[in-house]
Design a protein around this motif. Sequence first.
Motif, PDB file in Angstrom:
ATOM      1  N   ARG A   6       0.838  -1.200   0.000  1.00  0.00           N
ATOM      2  CA  ARG A   6       0.000   0.000   0.000  1.00  0.00           C
ATOM      3  C   ARG A   6       0.876   1.255   0.000  1.00  0.00           C
ATOM      4  NH1 ARG A   6      -5.164   1.742   3.734  1.00  0.00           N
ATOM      5  NH2 ARG A   6      -5.350   3.786   2.798  1.00  0.00           N
ATOM      6  N   TRP A   7       1.949   1.262   0.801  1.00  0.00           N
ATOM      7  CA  TRP A   7       2.866   2.401   0.841  1.00  0.00           C
ATOM      8  C   TRP A   7       3.443   2.646  -0.553  1.00  0.00           C
ATOM      9  CZ3 TRP A   7       8.044   2.743  -0.379  1.00  0.00           C
ATOM     10  CH2 TRP A   7       8.670   3.955  -0.047  1.00  0.00           C
ATOM     11  N   LYS A  11       2.903   6.032  -2.874  1.00  0.00           N
ATOM     12  CA  LYS A  11       4.025   6.841  -3.366  1.00  0.00           C
ATOM     13  C   LYS A  11       3.973   6.983  -4.890  1.00  0.00           C
ATOM     14  CE  LYS A  11       5.815   8.001   0.408  1.00  0.00           C
ATOM     15  NZ  LYS A  11       5.604   9.382   0.833  1.00  0.00           N
ATOM     16  N   LYS A  12       3.629   5.908  -5.547  1.00  0.00           N
ATOM     17  CA  LYS A  12       3.491   5.946  -7.002  1.00  0.00           C
ATOM     18  C   LYS A  12       2.399   6.940  -7.400  1.00  0.00           C
ATOM     19  CE  LYS A  12       3.148   2.513 -10.711  1.00  0.00           C
ATOM     20  NZ  LYS A  12       2.891   1.091 -10.984  1.00  0.00           N
ATOM     21  N   LEU A  13       1.286   6.922  -6.675  1.00  0.00           N
ATOM     22  CA  LEU A  13       0.197   7.857  -6.947  1.00  0.00           C
ATOM     23  C   LEU A  13       0.580   9.292  -6.588  1.00  0.00           C
ATOM     24  CD1 LEU A  13      -2.974   5.838  -5.896  1.00  0.00           C
ATOM     25  CD2 LEU A  13      -2.243   6.483  -8.202  1.00  0.00           C
ATOM     26  N   ASP A  14       1.386   9.476  -5.540  1.00  0.00           N
ATOM     27  CA  ASP A  14       1.853  10.826  -5.188  1.00  0.00           C
ATOM     28  C   ASP A  14       2.584  11.458  -6.364  1.00  0.00           C
ATOM     29  OD1 ASP A  14       0.837  10.603  -2.604  1.00  0.00           O
ATOM     30  OD2 ASP A  14       2.786  10.148  -1.689  1.00  0.00           O
ATOM     31  N   VAL A  30      -8.884   8.338  -3.475  1.00  0.00           N
ATOM     32  CA  VAL A  30      -9.629   7.491  -2.560  1.00  0.00           C
ATOM     33  C   VAL A  30      -8.902   6.154  -2.449  1.00  0.00           C
ATOM     34  CG1 VAL A  30     -11.856   8.602  -3.050  1.00  0.00           C
ATOM     35  CG2 VAL A  30     -11.140   6.626  -4.396  1.00  0.00           C
ATOM     36  N   PHE A  31      -9.322   5.346  -1.490  1.00  0.00           N
ATOM     37  CA  PHE A  31      -8.663   4.056  -1.341  1.00  0.00           C
ATOM     38  C   PHE A  31      -9.354   2.956  -2.148  1.00  0.00           C
ATOM     39  CE2 PHE A  31      -8.088  -0.057   0.715  1.00  0.00           C
ATOM     40  CZ  PHE A  31      -6.728  -0.208   0.486  1.00  0.00           C
ATOM     41  N   SER A  32     -10.657   2.816  -1.993  1.00  0.00           N
ATOM     42  CA  SER A  32     -11.355   1.675  -2.593  1.00  0.00           C
ATOM     43  C   SER A  32     -12.281   2.105  -3.732  1.00  0.00           C
ATOM     44  CB  SER A  32     -12.180   0.955  -1.524  1.00  0.00           C
ATOM     45  OG  SER A  32     -13.262   1.776  -1.117  1.00  0.00           O
TER      46      SER A  32
END
Length: 191
Positions: A6-7, A11-14, A30-32
């Motif tokens: 998840r981390w 980071k990839k999305l950041d 969002v997460f899900s």
Amino acid sequence: MEENLRWYKEKKLDRLCEVLLDKGYLIHRVFSVKDAQEKILSLLNREQTVALGDSWKLMNDEFISKLKEFKFYNRFGEDSEKVKRESLLAEMAIIEGELITEDGQILIVGDYNTSSALFGAENIIVLISENKIVKDLNSGFEKISEHEKYYRMRAEKLQNKNDGLSIGIIENGRKFSKRISLVITTEDTGL
């Protein structure tokens, strides 16, 4: 292990979101997929017409039922071809991006949603997930070619009348200020 994954995804999305913001997109993380559906509904306006493009993750009974509370072009009933044509005039379109490049180009494969995203709606909401990030357009086209059978099967199940694959590319969100909202989920949304 799941926490590390998840981390990594976050980071990839950041990194991607920095690029997307610079390209003029409105970003909602969002997460899900469930969170994504709720966010999409919160972005809709009850006074505007709404159309839904080709998306397995959004074509469930619960989400469709909630869309019916809006001025929704429901193409899942009778005369779906007529409704599809009329829905090209929708003020808001909800679509799912197939892939997104590291430099922020969104690839869309389909019949209705390609037209809607590129020419129709005044505002577009695009669902995308971390697993759909590819290096560049060439990598995206290769991935689409690898999954061509899937896209053709989806088009057939959705009764899209199209001989080939329609691929649309959204270059950036700058051309139409605040027109394109991206709802980005950490949870995978399929291929």
